[in-house]
Write an enzyme that holds these catalytic residues in place. Structure first.
Site, short mmCIF file in Angstrom:
data_model
loop_
_atom_site.label_atom_id
_atom_site.label_comp_id
_atom_site.label_asym_id
_atom_site.label_seq_id
_atom_site.Cartn_x
_atom_site.Cartn_y
_atom_site.Cartn_z
N GLY A 160 0.81 -1.21 0.00
CA GLY A 160 0.00 0.00 0.00
C GLY A 160 0.85 1.26 0.00
N PHE A 179 -6.20 -5.54 -2.08
CA PHE A 179 -7.52 -4.90 -2.10
C PHE A 179 -7.37 -3.42 -2.42
CE2 PHE A 179 -11.05 -2.84 0.37
CZ PHE A 179 -12.09 -3.26 -0.45
N ASP A 224 -4.37 -12.95 2.39
CA ASP A 224 -5.33 -12.16 3.17
C ASP A 224 -5.17 -12.55 4.63
OD1 ASP A 224 -7.54 -10.97 4.38
OD2 ASP A 224 -8.77 -11.19 2.59
N LYS A 246 2.88 -13.78 19.24
CA LYS A 246 2.98 -14.60 20.46
C LYS A 246 3.79 -15.86 20.19
CE LYS A 246 0.04 -17.39 23.50
NZ LYS A 246 -1.37 -17.80 23.80
N TYR A 266 -14.35 1.36 10.24
CA TYR A 266 -12.92 1.67 10.36
C TYR A 266 -12.58 2.19 11.75
CZ TYR A 266 -8.35 3.68 9.16
OH TYR A 266 -7.00 3.99 9.11
N GLN A 268 -2.12 -10.45 28.95
CA GLN A 268 -2.35 -11.87 29.23
C GLN A 268 -1.20 -12.76 28.77
OE1 GLN A 268 -6.31 -13.41 28.41
NE2 GLN A 268 -5.43 -15.26 27.48
#
Length: 420
Positions: free
Chosen positions: A94, A118, A140, A187, A227, A244
């Site tokens: 982008g 996209f 994606d 993670k 958005y 967490q």
């Protein structure tokens, strides 16, 4: 004899044979060149026979053509394995992502771009395709991704109102499910994730300028909510994973940004005004034009993102230019720079359009030692030049490349000679 054999070979095999023989011929010529003049080399080759001489001449031409088509890359810094990072950029094809790719590649890191195209475009990063430090994956992030990385710049999401309102469900999925997948990846690999959030989390603000402590004034069911709320949820998830699962997160709240490689029809203020003025069309201002915006040049934003990623500060940080202008003033600035006969016309204001937008960048100054460096007029002129070149393009080979750090790599080879 050689001519008959060549005529009998299939085209594909002949192409391979040409390359092989061309290499041998080149070695012969180089070898002769070490001990003889060019006239002696030519005379020696001619002694091989007219047919052989003709074939070698054809091969020489083929070698020259191959050399002309050879792709070259900008010179990148060499980093040892201790300093070189494996960096993933979602949405890296982008507008902002491609400039970030340039900076990190020039610094010598290994960069993997993930984009579903996209709103991104392959041509924004095609100048790196084939480089040993670069990889482009058509993927994606709504679907899981399993790779090994050290840092993740999570930029994937439509960012202009026409794009994210065109498919609001897709926008929400990218900012929620996609962010969960990227946090899960961080993670697993014990890496660090930077979320490209937005000033839209402040909505139509009741506090001016907007500090990071301000919670915002957002319509959760309005046309922009897909958005605005998507990014707010993404921020929430980042800090949930940090608390967490001890994932290292960074959050950048990005204010209005402009520069080369903006999509010409993305509906943003800068691209709209420049495109309309260059084409002699009416310049559209929504409402009375007294809404304010703060515009930063893309290279300033990219520098801020890299500084934030590598800083020891984990709370949200505003990245924007506190130099505030009304939309009407901005339209007049662009009109005066471009000239022409374009007139400014007013249309009804869009729903939930923020009335004021100005970042408080105290935290960016204090914790990142960052502030915008590129004057607005300098950035606008570079953007206008880029758009003008885009409008003049008539062939794919007329590439309109732009490196945000071009002043820093002056003298390095950064042009590519690629034929159609």
């Amino acid at each position: 004899m050689l001519t008959r054999v060549r005529g009998m070979l299939p085209i594909k095999k002949m192409r391979n044979a040409l390359v092989t023989v061309a290499a041998v011929a080149a070695l012969i010529i180089i070898g002769f060149g070490k001990f003889s003049s060019s006239n002696e080399v030519t005379r020696s080759i001619k002694e091989l026979g007219a047919d052989t001489y003709q074939i070698i001449e054809e091969l020489k031409q083929r070698v020259a053509a191959l050399e002309k088509e050879k792709k070259t890359f900008p010179e990148v810094k060499f980093l040892t394995y201790k300093d070189r990072k494996r960096i993933l950029i979602t949405g890296g094809a982008g507008f902002v992502g491609s400039h970030l790719v340039d900076k990190l590649m020039l610094e010598g890191h290994e960069v993997t771009v993930v984009d579903n195209f996209f709103t991104g475009r392959k041509r924004n990063v095609e100048h790196w395709i084939g480089h040993e430090n670069f990889e482009l994956i058509n993927h994606d992030i709504v679907n899981p991704l399993f790779i090994e990385v050290d840092q993740i710049y999570h930029l994937a999401s439509p960012a202009s109102p026409p794009n994210y309102m065109y498919n609001p469900v897709k926008t929400i999925k990218t900012n929620t499910i996609g962010t969960i997948h990227m946090l899960g990846l961080a993670k697993r690999v014990r890496g660090r994730l930077l979320l490209a959030s937005t000033s839209e989390v402040y909505g139509d603000p009741e506090v001016h300028p907007q500090p990071e402590e301000y919670w915002g004034h957002v319509n959760p069911i309005g046309p922009r909510a897909c958005y605005d709320e998507g990014k707010r949820v993404a921020e929430t998830m980042c800090y949930a994973y940090a608390k967490q699962d001890h994932v290292q997160v960074r959050v950048a709240r990005i204010f209005n940004t402009f520069g080369p490689r903006m999509h010409m029809n993305d509906g943003r203020v800068v691209s709209n005004f420049i495109l309309q003025a260059l084409q002699g069309e009416p310049m559209t201002v929504y409402g009375d034009g007294n809404q304010t915006r703060s515009f930063q040049y893309v290279s300033d934003l990219v520098n801020g993102l890299v500084k934030l990623m590598n800083a020891n500060y984990s709370l949200p940080v505003n990245l924007g230019n506190p130099d505030e202008h009304t939309i009407l003033d901005f339209a007049n600035i662009i009109k005066n720079l471009i000239g022409g006969e374009s007139k400014i016309v007013h249309k009804p204001i869009m729903q939930d359009d923020p009335k004021k937008r100005k970042p408080d960048i105290t935290k960016a100054r204090d914790y990142l030692n960052w502030k915008p460096q590129v004057p607005m007029m300098t950035g606008i002129k570079k953007t206008i030049e880029y758009f003008r070149n885009e409008l003049q393009r008539s062939r794919h080979s007329e590439r309109n490349f732009h490196f945000p750090t071009e002043d820093k790599i002056k003298g390095r080879k950064r042009e590519m000679d690629i034929n159609d």
